[in-house]
Design a protein around this motif. Sequence first.
Motif, PDB file in Angstrom:
ATOM      1  N   THR A  27     -75.258  18.939 -31.539  1.00 51.59           N
ATOM      2  CA  THR A  27     -76.356  17.904 -32.133  1.00 51.59           C
ATOM      3  C   THR A  27     -75.519  18.473 -33.355  1.00 51.59           C
ATOM      4  OG1 THR A  27     -78.083  18.293 -31.074  1.00 51.59           O
ATOM      5  CG2 THR A  27     -78.462  17.746 -33.455  1.00 51.59           C
ATOM      6  N   ASN A  29     -76.542  19.284 -37.451  1.00 49.39           N
ATOM      7  CA  ASN A  29     -77.945  19.467 -38.501  1.00 49.39           C
ATOM      8  C   ASN A  29     -77.444  19.089 -39.464  1.00 49.39           C
ATOM      9  OD1 ASN A  29     -79.435  20.482 -35.677  1.00 49.39           O
ATOM     10  ND2 ASN A  29     -77.647  22.728 -36.139  1.00 49.39           N
ATOM     11  N   SER A  30     -79.386  18.703 -40.421  1.00 48.17           N
ATOM     12  CA  SER A  30     -78.900  17.750 -41.627  1.00 48.17           C
ATOM     13  C   SER A  30     -77.814  19.127 -42.827  1.00 48.17           C
ATOM     14  CB  SER A  30     -79.850  17.655 -41.675  1.00 48.17           C
ATOM     15  OG  SER A  30     -80.991  19.312 -42.200  1.00 48.17           O
ATOM     16  N   THR A  35     -75.478  22.702 -33.082  1.00 46.27           N
ATOM     17  CA  THR A  35     -76.649  23.171 -32.357  1.00 46.27           C
ATOM     18  C   THR A  35     -75.622  22.963 -31.043  1.00 46.27           C
ATOM     19  OG1 THR A  35     -78.040  23.339 -33.573  1.00 46.27           O
ATOM     20  CG2 THR A  35     -78.182  23.508 -31.231  1.00 46.27           C
TER      21      THR A  35
END
Length: 174
Positions: A27, A29-30, A35
């Motif tokens: 993932t 992340n913003s 992650t």
Amino acid sequence: MDNDTLDGASVTISEVVITSTPTGPLTVNSDGTVTVAADTAPGTYTIDYTICEIAVPSNCDTATVTVVIEAQPFKIEVNQMVTPNSDGKNDFLFIRNVDFAFNNTLKIFNRWGVAVYEGIGYNNQNNVFDGRSKGRSTVTQEEYLPSGVYFYIFEYQDINSKNITESGYIYVSK
């Protein structure tokens, strides 16, 4: 975001919006970090992300992050307590990660150096030391050993076929 630039200058997270769709164990992340899901198997994984300028939302670019998860050696740990009383706790000698201890042998000796247990292919299931004698020169075979301290030698090959010998003491208590 170290390799992301805006008009040739480094980008800060306050100037952009990062979006992605999680792919497998990854993932984005913003904040630009990646992650990796727990217990991800060794291998190479990729994920695409889009980065857009906040001031000019149509100024976007896409990129791909590649993450390589390397195989970690498994730590073999021999529990040091055996309480063969059928209470479901420590009823046999538990060896953590024994599934990764290939071609293993376990020998247990009493304080006089006499083998009280010898086993090949220890597996924490149906081939275990449960406090009973399985040695050649012990009291009667299949009888429970007296409470006390015993010495073990656990030999195995790791995932790289390296020969490893671990030894130490266990306590058998009725």
